[in-house]
Motif scaffolding. Sequence first.
Motif, PDB file in Angstrom:
ATOM      1  N   ASN A   2     -16.713 -11.519  -0.148  1.00  0.00           N
ATOM      2  CA  ASN A   2     -16.304 -12.310  -1.304  1.00  0.00           C
ATOM      3  C   ASN A   2     -16.986 -11.748  -2.552  1.00  0.00           C
ATOM      4  O   ASN A   2     -18.159 -12.016  -2.820  1.00  0.00           O
ATOM      5  CB  ASN A   2     -16.692 -13.781  -1.081  1.00  0.00           C
ATOM      6  CG  ASN A   2     -16.093 -14.688  -2.145  1.00  0.00           C
ATOM      7  OD1 ASN A   2     -15.754 -14.252  -3.244  1.00  0.00           O
ATOM      8  ND2 ASN A   2     -15.967 -15.955  -1.809  1.00  0.00           N
ATOM      9  N   MET A   3     -16.234 -10.940  -3.337  1.00  0.00           N
ATOM     10  CA  MET A   3     -16.810 -10.272  -4.508  1.00  0.00           C
ATOM     11  C   MET A   3     -17.201 -11.265  -5.598  1.00  0.00           C
ATOM     12  O   MET A   3     -18.121 -11.014  -6.363  1.00  0.00           O
ATOM     13  CB  MET A   3     -15.814  -9.251  -5.057  1.00  0.00           C
ATOM     14  CG  MET A   3     -15.671  -8.002  -4.218  1.00  0.00           C
ATOM     15  SD  MET A   3     -17.187  -7.009  -4.178  1.00  0.00           S
ATOM     16  CE  MET A   3     -17.735  -7.283  -2.500  1.00  0.00           C
ATOM     17  N   GLU A   4     -16.492 -12.384  -5.654  1.00  0.00           N
ATOM     18  CA  GLU A   4     -16.876 -13.398  -6.650  1.00  0.00           C
ATOM     19  C   GLU A   4     -18.271 -13.929  -6.362  1.00  0.00           C
ATOM     20  O   GLU A   4     -19.079 -14.135  -7.278  1.00  0.00           O
ATOM     21  CB  GLU A   4     -15.853 -14.527  -6.633  1.00  0.00           C
ATOM     22  CG  GLU A   4     -16.120 -15.658  -7.619  1.00  0.00           C
ATOM     23  CD  GLU A   4     -16.948 -16.772  -7.009  1.00  0.00           C
ATOM     24  OE1 GLU A   4     -17.756 -17.395  -7.734  1.00  0.00           O
ATOM     25  OE2 GLU A   4     -16.799 -17.006  -5.806  1.00  0.00           O
ATOM     26  N   ARG A   5     -18.597 -14.132  -5.089  1.00  0.00           N
ATOM     27  CA  ARG A   5     -19.931 -14.600  -4.721  1.00  0.00           C
ATOM     28  C   ARG A   5     -20.979 -13.521  -4.979  1.00  0.00           C
ATOM     29  O   ARG A   5     -22.106 -13.826  -5.398  1.00  0.00           O
ATOM     30  CB  ARG A   5     -19.952 -14.984  -3.247  1.00  0.00           C
ATOM     31  CG  ARG A   5     -19.157 -16.220  -2.884  1.00  0.00           C
ATOM     32  CD  ARG A   5     -19.854 -17.494  -3.363  1.00  0.00           C
ATOM     33  NE  ARG A   5     -19.601 -17.776  -4.761  1.00  0.00           N
ATOM     34  CZ  ARG A   5     -20.301 -18.642  -5.493  1.00  0.00           C
ATOM     35  NH1 ARG A   5     -21.306 -19.304  -4.950  1.00  0.00           N
ATOM     36  NH2 ARG A   5     -20.019 -18.855  -6.756  1.00  0.00           N
ATOM     37  N   VAL A   6     -20.635 -12.279  -4.740  1.00  0.00           N
ATOM     38  CA  VAL A   6     -21.582 -11.183  -5.003  1.00  0.00           C
ATOM     39  C   VAL A   6     -21.868 -11.089  -6.499  1.00  0.00           C
ATOM     40  O   VAL A   6     -23.027 -10.935  -6.922  1.00  0.00           O
ATOM     41  CB  VAL A   6     -21.021  -9.855  -4.475  1.00  0.00           C
ATOM     42  CG1 VAL A   6     -21.927  -8.691  -4.882  1.00  0.00           C
ATOM     43  CG2 VAL A   6     -20.883  -9.901  -2.955  1.00  0.00           C
ATOM     44  N   LEU A   7     -20.817 -11.198  -7.309  1.00  0.00           N
ATOM     45  CA  LEU A   7     -21.011 -11.132  -8.759  1.00  0.00           C
ATOM     46  C   LEU A   7     -21.862 -12.297  -9.244  1.00  0.00           C
ATOM     47  O   LEU A   7     -22.742 -12.124 -10.099  1.00  0.00           O
ATOM     48  CB  LEU A   7     -19.655 -11.130  -9.457  1.00  0.00           C
ATOM     49  CG  LEU A   7     -19.688 -10.980 -10.973  1.00  0.00           C
ATOM     50  CD1 LEU A   7     -20.369  -9.680 -11.378  1.00  0.00           C
ATOM     51  CD2 LEU A   7     -18.280 -11.051 -11.550  1.00  0.00           C
ATOM     52  N   PHE A   8     -21.613 -13.492  -8.694  1.00  0.00           N
ATOM     53  CA  PHE A   8     -22.463 -14.621  -9.077  1.00  0.00           C
ATOM     54  C   PHE A   8     -23.913 -14.375  -8.690  1.00  0.00           C
ATOM     55  O   PHE A   8     -24.834 -14.737  -9.444  1.00  0.00           O
ATOM     56  CB  PHE A   8     -21.979 -15.912  -8.420  1.00  0.00           C
ATOM     57  CG  PHE A   8     -22.974 -17.031  -8.517  1.00  0.00           C
ATOM     58  CD1 PHE A   8     -23.207 -17.670  -9.720  1.00  0.00           C
ATOM     59  CD2 PHE A   8     -23.740 -17.409  -7.412  1.00  0.00           C
ATOM     60  CE1 PHE A   8     -24.161 -18.677  -9.832  1.00  0.00           C
ATOM     61  CE2 PHE A   8     -24.685 -18.406  -7.502  1.00  0.00           C
ATOM     62  CZ  PHE A   8     -24.903 -19.045  -8.716  1.00  0.00           C
ATOM     63  N   ALA A   9     -24.142 -13.774  -7.531  1.00  0.00           N
ATOM     64  CA  ALA A   9     -25.517 -13.484  -7.110  1.00  0.00           C
ATOM     65  C   ALA A   9     -26.203 -12.557  -8.106  1.00  0.00           C
ATOM     66  O   ALA A   9     -27.385 -12.746  -8.437  1.00  0.00           O
ATOM     67  CB  ALA A   9     -25.518 -12.863  -5.714  1.00  0.00           C
ATOM     68  N   LEU A  10     -25.491 -11.561  -8.630  1.00  0.00           N
ATOM     69  CA  LEU A  10     -26.079 -10.645  -9.622  1.00  0.00           C
ATOM     70  C   LEU A  10     -26.407 -11.382 -10.917  1.00  0.00           C
ATOM     71  O   LEU A  10     -27.452 -11.145 -11.531  1.00  0.00           O
ATOM     72  CB  LEU A  10     -25.118  -9.491  -9.888  1.00  0.00           C
ATOM     73  CG  LEU A  10     -24.829  -8.552  -8.713  1.00  0.00           C
ATOM     74  CD1 LEU A  10     -23.804  -7.503  -9.115  1.00  0.00           C
ATOM     75  CD2 LEU A  10     -26.107  -7.898  -8.213  1.00  0.00           C
ATOM     76  N   VAL A  11     -25.505 -12.275 -11.352  1.00  0.00           N
ATOM     77  CA  VAL A  11     -25.750 -13.036 -12.581  1.00  0.00           C
ATOM     78  C   VAL A  11     -26.913 -14.004 -12.384  1.00  0.00           C
ATOM     79  O   VAL A  11     -27.786 -14.131 -13.249  1.00  0.00           O
ATOM     80  CB  VAL A  11     -24.471 -13.786 -12.997  1.00  0.00           C
ATOM     81  CG1 VAL A  11     -24.745 -14.714 -14.178  1.00  0.00           C
ATOM     82  CG2 VAL A  11     -23.364 -12.801 -13.348  1.00  0.00           C
ATOM     83  N   ALA A  12     -26.943 -14.692 -11.246  1.00  0.00           N
ATOM     84  CA  ALA A  12     -28.038 -15.626 -10.973  1.00  0.00           C
ATOM     85  C   ALA A  12     -29.372 -14.899 -10.893  1.00  0.00           C
ATOM     86  O   ALA A  12     -30.387 -15.398 -11.389  1.00  0.00           O
ATOM     87  CB  ALA A  12     -27.759 -16.385  -9.669  1.00  0.00           C
ATOM     88  N   ASN A  13     -29.373 -13.727 -10.291  1.00  0.00           N
ATOM     89  CA  ASN A  13     -30.620 -12.956 -10.225  1.00  0.00           C
ATOM     90  C   ASN A  13     -31.116 -12.590 -11.610  1.00  0.00           C
ATOM     91  O   ASN A  13     -32.324 -12.643 -11.892  1.00  0.00           O
ATOM     92  CB  ASN A  13     -30.392 -11.695  -9.398  1.00  0.00           C
ATOM     93  CG  ASN A  13     -31.571 -10.744  -9.454  1.00  0.00           C
ATOM     94  OD1 ASN A  13     -31.554  -9.758 -10.186  1.00  0.00           O
ATOM     95  ND2 ASN A  13     -32.600 -11.045  -8.683  1.00  0.00           N
ATOM     96  N   ARG A  14     -30.187 -12.239 -12.494  1.00  0.00           N
ATOM     97  CA  ARG A  14     -30.585 -11.863 -13.857  1.00  0.00           C
ATOM     98  C   ARG A  14     -31.205 -13.049 -14.578  1.00  0.00           C
ATOM     99  O   ARG A  14     -32.098 -12.882 -15.403  1.00  0.00           O
ATOM    100  CB  ARG A  14     -29.345 -11.368 -14.593  1.00  0.00           C
ATOM    101  CG  ARG A  14     -29.559 -10.666 -15.888  1.00  0.00           C
ATOM    102  CD  ARG A  14     -30.481  -9.508 -15.838  1.00  0.00           C
ATOM    103  NE  ARG A  14     -30.275  -8.563 -14.775  1.00  0.00           N
ATOM    104  CZ  ARG A  14     -30.999  -7.472 -14.614  1.00  0.00           C
ATOM    105  NH1 ARG A  14     -31.983  -7.210 -15.450  1.00  0.00           N
ATOM    106  NH2 ARG A  14     -30.785  -6.664 -13.613  1.00  0.00           N
TER     107      ARG A  14
ATOM    108  N   LEU B  49     -30.360  -3.041  -6.403  1.00  0.00           N
ATOM    109  CA  LEU B  49     -30.793  -2.910  -5.016  1.00  0.00           C
ATOM    110  C   LEU B  49     -31.738  -4.042  -4.640  1.00  0.00           C
ATOM    111  O   LEU B  49     -31.593  -4.671  -3.582  1.00  0.00           O
ATOM    112  CB  LEU B  49     -31.479  -1.556  -4.801  1.00  0.00           C
ATOM    113  CG  LEU B  49     -32.038  -1.286  -3.402  1.00  0.00           C
ATOM    114  CD1 LEU B  49     -30.928  -1.327  -2.371  1.00  0.00           C
ATOM    115  CD2 LEU B  49     -32.760   0.055  -3.367  1.00  0.00           C
ATOM    116  N   SER B  50     -32.698  -4.336  -5.502  1.00  0.00           N
ATOM    117  CA  SER B  50     -33.622  -5.439  -5.236  1.00  0.00           C
ATOM    118  C   SER B  50     -32.910  -6.782  -5.300  1.00  0.00           C
ATOM    119  O   SER B  50     -33.248  -7.713  -4.559  1.00  0.00           O
ATOM    120  CB  SER B  50     -34.781  -5.404  -6.229  1.00  0.00           C
ATOM    121  OG  SER B  50     -35.523  -4.196  -6.125  1.00  0.00           O
ATOM    122  N   ALA B  51     -31.898  -6.900  -6.179  1.00  0.00           N
ATOM    123  CA  ALA B  51     -31.142  -8.151  -6.279  1.00  0.00           C
ATOM    124  C   ALA B  51     -30.391  -8.431  -4.984  1.00  0.00           C
ATOM    125  O   ALA B  51     -30.270  -9.591  -4.563  1.00  0.00           O
ATOM    126  CB  ALA B  51     -30.174  -8.090  -7.455  1.00  0.00           C
TER     127      ALA B  51
END
Length: 568
Positions: A120-132, A140-142
């Motif tokens: 689910n790319m939408e969930r992956v993208l949200f994970a990157l935004v939330a990490n930021r 890689l660390s995210a």
Amino acid sequence: MYLRFTSRTNADGSVVRYVALAHNRRVAGKIKPDVLMNLGRVDQVDVEGMRRLAASINKHFGGDGDGTGVEAGLVAGAGPLEVVDARSIGATWLLDGLWRRLDIAAAVRTAADARRFTTNMERVLFALVANRAVAPMSKLSAAEWAGEDTVIPGLASMDDDHAYRAMDLLVDADTAGRVQEAVFFAVANLLNLEVDLLFFDTTSTYFERDTEDHGEDAFRRYGHSKDHRGDLPQIVIGLAVTKEGIPVRCWCWPGNSNDQQVLAEVRDDMRDWKLGRVITVVDRGFSSADNLAYLRRAGGHYIAGMRMRDGSPLVEQVLARQGRYQQVKDNLRVKEVRIDGTDVRFVICHNPDQAARDKQQRDDAIARIEAELARIRDQRERDAKRPVGDRTRQRHEAAHVRAECALRDHPSLGRWLVQQPNGRLKVNKAKIKVEERLDGKYLIATSDPAISAEDTALGYKNLLEAERGFRDLKSQLLLRPVFHRLEHRIRAHVLICWLALLLVRVAERATGETWRNINRQLGRISQVTLAGPAGTVVQTTPLRPEHKAIYQALSVQPPARVTTFDPR
């Protein structure tokens, strides 16, 4: 009897869990669950009522009777439980609620529907935004952070390849700003934002490398660095924000772009959104005649800071006009000036406190200059009286000249000096007299015939929201260092930072607290997984009143107390 959990996936990808009271019965030699009572959705269960039921059972059939938790009563007597996993959930759960409310998830899913992804790319993208927003780090660390350190609803794990695919998807989906447009209108409707004033400014961010990219379409280029790192290649970033400080769109340009070149593209992009009456607020760097004329195309208007020290006859004419100031605030007075032959209105703003600071800074600078000039003069006179040879005397004079040149070229002191015909320096009295007229003043021009002088001045002061956005991008969200090399990955990185800033600003506006405090408070909420002979229980640590207040202010349902109970 035991609690039986089931789940259902909605069309938008969200997962809803249900709980029921069940028991097992044997049918034709096989064990089948029999539902005795449906208790409803997990996040809406009357947990306190179930606690009272467990306490009542313990009271009549043994136990301490305190009802320490439904899950404790259900597995009582089945053996000890062991904590096998614990992750933070509070901040990411809040951001996920905002992500869905602002329709960002829907916009990304629309772009991803045409492609086939196993993850689910939408969930992956949200994970990157939330990490930021929560704990900014490399992609890689995210990926490791999302799989090991925190709970991303709907995402069990991810790797760096998933992260890069999600970034590429974001850039493709945002071609012509489609994602940003969808997000903007969702945010404007949800928060009832006033979008008649849009503030625009630019900044730059550099790359830790020695050389720039080559070619006509090179992206990382040398240019005017607003971070005072002209020795490193950079890109230029533009940001448009509302008067409430909500960032509504961002842009990226090659590092050698200047402010005068990019405003036309910004105006055209915002015009495509058909916002109606919009006044664009820009700083002095964008106030060329061509830029201001372009902002007025198709009925648009502007509020622009004007350069007061470039010797413009029009500016001199405005400053020379007499008139009374109108008190706006304790530290702000305004005076409107109209010039014959133009429909542009000018507003002179005066800040008494800033005027006092300007005078003090100038007096301190002049005192330093006079002390240094006196030192050079005294040293030259002493050296002239010494009985030394010609070569020594020449070295002494060269040292005095170097000291004078260093003073003349000083970035802050040199502006107050003038060089005489004999080469000696002196304080520029005429320059001081001119600057005294400008102490605490700044000049604003507006093409809007309806806005008042007071609103013009206050609107221009709100341009600081754009500067605050850049400051948080660089310091709090760690826009740099940028580890990406390809242009589309760099653009995706900036977009991810912009989305994180958007969520942060919405959270701050609704709660009245800084994101630093919100993140710290919600970071104390953890999701704990316990396993034992009775099965597995996944539950969340109890919410404190301050946690509940944050979720309530943002209309986000807090994480359920018990999310999973899987009996063996």
